[in-house]
Write an enzyme that holds these catalytic residues in place. Structure first.
Site, PDB file in Angstrom:
ATOM      1  N   ASP A 119       3.367  31.795   4.150  1.00 53.05           N
ATOM      2  CA  ASP A 119       2.187  32.563   4.519  1.00 53.05           C
ATOM      3  C   ASP A 119       1.606  32.058   5.840  1.00 53.05           C
ATOM      4  O   ASP A 119       1.768  30.886   6.201  1.00 53.05           O
ATOM      5  CB  ASP A 119       1.097  32.435   3.444  1.00 53.05           C
ATOM      6  CG  ASP A 119       1.499  33.084   2.134  1.00 53.05           C
ATOM      7  OD1 ASP A 119       2.413  33.924   2.138  1.00 53.05           O
ATOM      8  OD2 ASP A 119       0.889  32.734   1.098  1.00 53.05           O
ATOM      9  N   PHE A 120       0.904  32.919   6.521  1.00 56.03           N
ATOM     10  CA  PHE A 120       0.202  32.567   7.753  1.00 56.03           C
ATOM     11  C   PHE A 120      -0.628  31.302   7.561  1.00 56.03           C
ATOM     12  O   PHE A 120      -0.639  30.400   8.405  1.00 56.03           O
ATOM     13  CB  PHE A 120      -0.708  33.745   8.144  1.00 56.03           C
ATOM     14  CG  PHE A 120      -1.687  33.455   9.252  1.00 56.03           C
ATOM     15  CD1 PHE A 120      -1.268  33.438  10.577  1.00 56.03           C
ATOM     16  CD2 PHE A 120      -3.025  33.220   8.971  1.00 56.03           C
ATOM     17  CE1 PHE A 120      -2.170  33.188  11.601  1.00 56.03           C
ATOM     18  CE2 PHE A 120      -3.932  32.967   9.980  1.00 56.03           C
ATOM     19  CZ  PHE A 120      -3.501  32.950  11.310  1.00 56.03           C
TER      20      PHE A 120
END
Length: 289
Positions: A119-120
């Site tokens: 994920d970011f």
């Protein structure tokens, strides 16, 4: 900027797809992606379609990676990177921000790709393939659970014993993803099987450091599972917060300075008969602040 705009002037009429393949040398797959992502267009902004006949001046947004991360290990078939938090793994749309793909492709070429995604908001170890044959092999290893992943996270509250979280997760569909909060998954009996094993390592008054073993690999699995049992990850911006706060975060995501206290600490796998183990820590794992 990872994407730059280049202009071309066509003196003969031709189909857009043929122009990309025959004149610019893109493969069919690459040409299709350019069309699908609306990266071929006229100077007035009109998007060019696959079978459209084009003539005159056209614009093409071309990906030009910028190297800002070096690998921590390189094999002839793959490389290991340590992704910082608040960095996309893959580029998203026509963007002016960095992604891990910048460094991967900038160092190893256009056929190099991340084999999996973080994920970011999540930091940690990422495996990248250096060519298509390796990409197929390595992705298959992830699909059949031949890669052991270990995460660590600080969560709110006290967790005093290890447990298996067995809660099905329903991911948003394409239409839902277009909505403001469509990125969020949810616990749902009609979702896909999702298993996460957690073990407490350190307990403070109001927080616990966990070692986490995801058995399956659903989108946001660790984050939503921990929220579902009442122990959200510290600095979690999407799960365990109200819709207004989540929307505010998504609107300013790329400007966020907060660090989600979730870290993909290690990868452990066998490749061509050889065992490989890679582990990287983050400062917050010791601090818990």
């Amino acid at each position: 900027m990872p994407f730059v705009t280049k202009e071309f002037f066509l003196t003969d009429s031709t189909k857009a797809f043929m122009f990309l393949e025959n004149s610019l040398g893109y493969s069919s797959k690459e040409a299709q992606k350019i069309i699908d992502k609306a990266r071929l267009y006229y100077p007035n902004g009109e998007i060019i379609k696959k079978s459209q006949i084009i003539f005159g001046k056209v614009c093409l947004d071309i990906f030009e990676p910028q190297v800002f991360l070096k690998p921590i290990f390189v094999h002839r078939d793959f490389a290991i990177f340590h992704k910082p938090y608040n960095l996309l793994t893959h580029p998203k749309g026509k963007f002016s921000h960095q992604s891990l793909c910048d460094s991967i492709k900038g160092i190893f070429g256009k056929d190099a790709n991340p084999v999996h995604r973080l994920d970011f908001e999540t930091s940690g170890v990422v495996l990248a393939s250096l060519h298509k044959d390796a990409e197929i092999k390595l992705k298959k290893m992830f699909e059949v659970n031949m890669v052991r992943k270990i995460y660590r996270a600080w969560v709110w509250g006290r967790i005093e014993k290890e447990m298996m979280i067995d809660l099905k997760i329903l991911s948003p569909n394409k239409e839902q993803k277009k909505q403001s909060l469509g990125i969020r998954s949810r616990i749902d009996k009609n979702g896909k099987e999702a298993l996460t094993f957690i073990k407490p390592l350190d307990i403070r008054e109001d927080r616990t450091l966990l070692e986490i073993f995801p058995i399956t690999g659903r989108t946001h699995q660790i984050r939503i599972h921990l929220f579902a049992i009442g122990h959200s990850i510290i600095n979690e911006p999407l799960y365990g917060v109200d819709d207004k706060e989540a929307c505010l975060y998504l609107d300013h995501k790329l400007e966020s300075k907060k660090q989600l206290f979730l870290h993909a600490r290690s990868l452990d796998f066998y490749y061509e008969g050889q065992r490989y183990f890679f582990s990287v820590d983050e400062d917050f794992l010791d601090l818990g602040k």
